[in-house]
Design an enzyme around this catalytic site. Structure first.
Site, PDB file in Angstrom:
ATOM      1  N   CYS A 153       0.830  -1.204   0.000  1.00 28.68           N
ATOM      2  CA  CYS A 153       0.000   0.000   0.000  1.00 28.68           C
ATOM      3  C   CYS A 153       0.865   1.255   0.000  1.00 28.68           C
ATOM      4  CB  CYS A 153      -0.970  -0.026   1.188  1.00 28.68           C
ATOM      5  SG  CYS A 153      -2.407   1.075   0.917  1.00 28.68           S
ATOM      6  N   ASP A 194      -3.740   1.076  10.123  1.00 32.13           N
ATOM      7  CA  ASP A 194      -4.901   1.949  10.265  1.00 32.13           C
ATOM      8  C   ASP A 194      -5.348   2.015  11.712  1.00 32.13           C
ATOM      9  OD1 ASP A 194      -5.019   1.246   7.234  1.00 32.13           O
ATOM     10  OD2 ASP A 194      -6.294   3.011   7.572  1.00 32.13           O
TER      11      ASP A 194
END
Lengths: 313, 313, 313, 313, 313, 313
Positions: F129, F198
């Site tokens: 990512c 996250d």
């Protein structure tokens, strides 16, 4: 000192039993004793400490007893240190004793409320033996209308799984009873194993009913979660200084009938009541204070019961 | 054809039971039938084949039955192909039938003799259920004066471990009975788990009494050996073409009393008789033909029963 | 019979040593003996068998000896069965004996040629002890101009790693010597562990120099390949019938000096020469016949030496 | 400032060596220096801090040195903050310095007393190298009349295992010396590996004598316990901010003789002194403050040495 | 020889493509060629062998080509050896060629029939890429009215999962498409991963579309089954003699657009087409001949294609 | 209260986005609000608490928001408790607010500085990512002139890996882009996986972009390190009381085009945005406060944000 002595005897003679009840009895005694003391601050601390140490000896193997006593003494000292008025000091004592009692009485409910958040509708759960804390988690999820399915192991030799399955079924849970050794056969369909604890070691190892560690191993193999539900006072302070938790060997008559045993005198029977589940097989420990990784359980202990007594020994 | 029909009925009505006895009955029937045939070579082969196929249907789920029949037919065809005289052909039939019968009758003894070589004095052994082959290995080691110690699991629900422990103790073996779920508690002290098989799959997976796979898992975790003792005709030929071995679901009354069940109608009981141990948890399979790695069991099958029928289907 | 007796004595008195040399001596003796026999077919087979069995007893623990003898006898019987002329039969004998001798003499070269295909330029290799077969693989890769780097373990107690590193370095290989216990420290950078074998068990377990199994474990942990290089006659036929390969206990003087030992009489020294690497830690076994998975090594054995003697015992 | 400078030189020139001795020298210097200061409170704190930072630079790679200094400074500030009288402040300094010195001098004894509780009669123990803390555990168990058996690894290249085995044997312990690479061969019979540490990382990884991590891996494979015994000041504060503990590369002459090396100039020798055992292979770390799971070692560090300096950098 | 040459060109110029079609073209050519030969027996064998070797070179990396050729030659020699009449010999040739062609054309159907037996109603399946054999298994189970649910991975870079999901959905299967990296997220609910193979190595390692080995790893972690579906001629004979199966590196434009690539010239793109799944992650290999453990795949190869050519090289 | 309401709206309407920016906006609002309050001490505490609780509701799923608010309130209460002058109390407020803001603004830099210490010259890194924190670690190592090589995964469905690879390449890092499913193919050459988060759960489980947990599994299999880089306010306080972090299900159009979807209406698409990496696959979590083992992350949380609110709920 009378209340202390009476409580000591109640615990020693097992008139008061169960981890939670023992803990609460000790705290109630300390509260009553302390509030009745008519001495100066220094003497107050000294007498409270003596009473606490005395109570601890009522049942040296009970895990919750020293925790409850230390809880009161540690907090009393911490907050009371800078207090000069005796009436204020007694307020401090009262606050912590009442706090402990309330927490303890609500512990099961809290554990159920916290643990059930980690159960989702559609989950298949497996439980072992007849743990009040584990059932609290399962029943809270059930009451929240989550669609769950529960496997109960029989739990030889005393077959407590019959009690568990009977109770859960009566409350409307979808329950299936299996023999202990069938656990791996069904494990691949199980989402979470939910289980209680008799004691928790400093490193997060869990002492619980014989067979628990085998379920944990099978859960790990199948990537099923393994959740332990236990009140914080199940953490054993003695393991912080290296002591092993002794595993009770129970009578052979729990396994075979007397009659069979007498016909087979050469057959030995080994009947350990507990086994030890290593922390690497435990995902989470759910307590009345929240959720902890097994290797972080000492942080909870430190916060609630304090490490200072241990570190300074 | 009379002997074939009688044997068919004996097997179908379970007058003949047990993997070994069924296999031998079928072979004896084929031998008697074949020796009595008064036909030419081609017709002989045809009739023998018909008789064999007929017999196989007596109990379609029996693993040993098709193996025994195929053993006779495959070898008869292989060696009989280039034979022209009928008397010689019948000698071939006789040789293989007698060979099978003798092998089969001696299988347990052979398994004991071979398997016991892998047990050393001082070893601690754990066994499950009441397997003749596993006990043969243990008793052979005991008879060789090896100093062994045996743990027998109770084996719920039918508690066959009581039979095993009773028999071994009576023959002088040092035996300790434990509940099934205590296996991991003792596994770290166990050198070898020795166990039987109800059926063996083409890939070396072992179908055996419920709980076996959990013992295998616990043995792997503790670097203990896991040895399966089974006659070669326990290898399931149907698994070669993808079929799964069905797991029998047995009555709930084996687990709970009728009375308890009626008081707890909402509690379901699941009672699978067997589970499946994957080959990566099996060190060795001991047969009457020697020792095989689980993934090599198909080599044994090929040598003894032949793969041609399977490959050509 | 003279050549048989002389060879028997040569092997027994260890005038002929090394797995390959023993095997070839036995085959040469059988060839010379058989070609000189002047008897009929039946007697020929009988005498050859007697000679073979006799030779096998020259050194009962040598793995290659029974394999070599069986190779000749099994093939002689298989191909000679339908031969009627003695001259043709002797040609069969000659063909197999010469074939074995040639194969055996070329075995190291073949192993090097086959195994080196699995080494790629840029690979880092680790080897243990001083195995001719493992070095053959490494040197073949080096001669193919592949850019390799080799770690040699010292291999206590006899420090054969000094020989290996010295020889490889002299031939231009980039070599680093390390102590045995540093293997895991470097393993994460190792692509392949390449190692020899003293004996291979029916299930693919590998008996080799003490320390091999620890390297295999560390290789598994780091996802490094583990390749065993060994001649096919290192497969132990006795393990097919359950026998354990005995682990030699060597003198304590290999580990500590006599002087130290005499100053420390209470210190025991254990000095096992070999350990056993389980098949699940072995990726491949490279032989002069090609590459085999450890659990498939019995297929090679069956093809070359035949299982029938074992299955029919 | 003289005592600080003298101690600085003593540590820098390695006149004072060993983790414990260095720590105690620094604390003694700080105590003497502080008690002799004739300044106001603010200046006192400032000067103590300066002295501490100065001392830390005497040997920047020593793990125990910054821990000892920080221990004094952190506690001085914590408890001294609200103190106004200089004489009381000096009492605080004295209390912590004397406390540290006493703890440190008793650390080995404490570690032995705590760690030995986790050894039971009948246990087989394996140790590596020549760790005072590990031996303290073993000897405490021996002194408690527990029936133990100890394997000592030789510990190449410097063969410290000879010292360990010799000392243990002289004190009556049943000791067997083995080469390092034989550890897996015996591991299945070992109950606990007991080992020291040169440094402990924030995440519980243990830096110790080369070979330790391989023993830990083999212990894990066999479900043997792995216990690290180390004083709390072995926890490396720099790892909290990401630094890697450097692994010393030692001279090749420890591995091969100069003469061999000169005959084999192309053979490189790699001789790392330590390796790193990851926390998932460590069951427990035993310190003078009690027992900690490896991932919880930062809790101990926080309690004793304080995290604030690290968190606030 | 014309048919041989024409077929050679068809294969070389990729007018004939796909493992199955190449294999069948070669066998058809050998049949036509052989039936047309008007020579004696010895010459016949020689010419057939020459034609076969010639054909093999049409595409040296095709796995199925040498297998198909060898199948014909090996069986021709085995069964033709003792045949003297040329007409009978040609019958033998015809029998094996026709047999191969029929088997090959039915292979997908057979694989579907066999593999689907191992799928049960209620199973959740995950597949990768667009394998005809894997889909055959899934569709057979679907046609048998088993209630299954299928996850298809997208399979970057060429996104063949869109084809698979589209086709399965059109045939009424319950299909969910996911990105490749979501496989572990769903794996705990997956019962079986079903997958094809581009080639199978002698040790049971499976070469298949990039990403397969990661799925196998995630399946192992979650105790989900991992089934490979592949025709027997996917077994690579060259791996028996050590050769590695080369992994094709495909153009970067499959991963990023030309335009992006030109804007980012410094970003390298690696795009291997396949990866290798080690045998320990594979439960079963389903072929048109039945089911095999990965480590037993060489037994199938031996039975169908023969090992003699390999062993005698 | 105006500044609080404005900030509330800014966060609620997502005019302020990103974990760091949300946190800082809340702290700035609390500071401005508090400094402007003209009330007594008790009222001050009460109003600050109200404002904080109000702000927390602006976006209930944001992890950083409650952490930032609690940080201010907890420290204000702790340090302000014994302060009597309002001006001093406001100084305390200012100190903590400014401290938080500065820390937060420097967090990325700190994480880069700390994390890069664990990267050595020669290391191969893999990232997934487009995490700012992970890139900060990689770029810091690159700026320190360490010779590193980076693999970036494409990160389907949104292909953030293109951004990452593009940015790193432009800054001179040696970058190779691969599809997500190729990660295991290259993993054996990877030294460290470096990845963002996250959210982090109380037990050290890491919620991050879908695919992260598969990389962690492959890293574990290959003994590659797995390092998570994340600011301390990513630790989710709700997980302490059992809540699961919800996994966002994103639109199917991220995976397939609308056009394809409309042509294949029966194909379902599942598109979870995140997955959960269990703590046993994480080696270290790098924060702006230093390095923590995943199971010790609650110690960091306690130190910075305080556990008391959680424990007392």
């Amino acid at each position: 000192m009378q209340v202390i002595e009476v409580t000591f005897e109640d615990i020693r003679r097992m008139r008061v039993r169960g981890a939670g009840r023992i803990a609460r009895a000790a705290v109630r005694a300390l509260e009553e004793y302390g509030l009745g003391l008519d001495v100066g601050k220094e003497e107050f601390f000294k007498k409270m400490k003596e009473a606490g140490e005395y109570l601890k000896n009522a049942r040296p193997t009970a895990v919750s007893l020293p925790n409850a006593v230390n809880y009161v003494l540690v907090n009393l000292e911490r907050e009371g240190q800078n207090v000069s008025q005796m009436s204020v000091l007694k307020e401090v004592l009262k606050k912590y004793c009442e706090g402990f009692l309330k927490r303890s009485e609500l512990a099961m409910e809290k554990i159920g409320s916290i643990g059930s958040k980690r159960i989702q509708s559609g989950d298949v759960i497996l439980t072992h033996c007849n743990s009040e804390a584990a059932m609290s988690v399962i029943l809270a999820a059930h009451m929240q209308k989550k669609d769950i399915k529960v496997f109960c192991t029989e739990t030889r030799p005393r077959r407590q799984g019959l009690l568990t399955s009977s109770r859960l079924a009566k409350l409307g849970v979808d329950v299936t009873l299996i023999v202990d050794s069938a656990a791996r056969y069904f494990m691949n369909k199980v989402d979470s194993v939910v289980i209680g604890a008799d004691a928790i070691s400093v490193n997060g190892a869990v002492v619980n009913k014989i067979g628990t560690s085998m379920l944990a191993l099978a859960a790990k193999e199948a990537r099923s979660r393994f959740m332990v539900a236990a009140e914080s006072y199940k953490i054993s302070p003695k393991t912080f200084v290296g002591e092993l938790i002794p595993i009770e060997e129970r009578p052979k008559e729990e396994v075979v009938s007397k009659e069979w045993a007498s016909r087979n005198p050469a057959v030995k029977v080994a009947n350990p009541a507990f086994d030890i589940t290593p922390p690497e097989y435990v995902d989470l420990i759910v307590t009345e204070y929240g959720v902890f990784p097994p290797q972080g359980i000492l942080v909870l202990f430190k916060e609630v019961y304090g490490l200072s007594e241990i570190l300074n020994q």
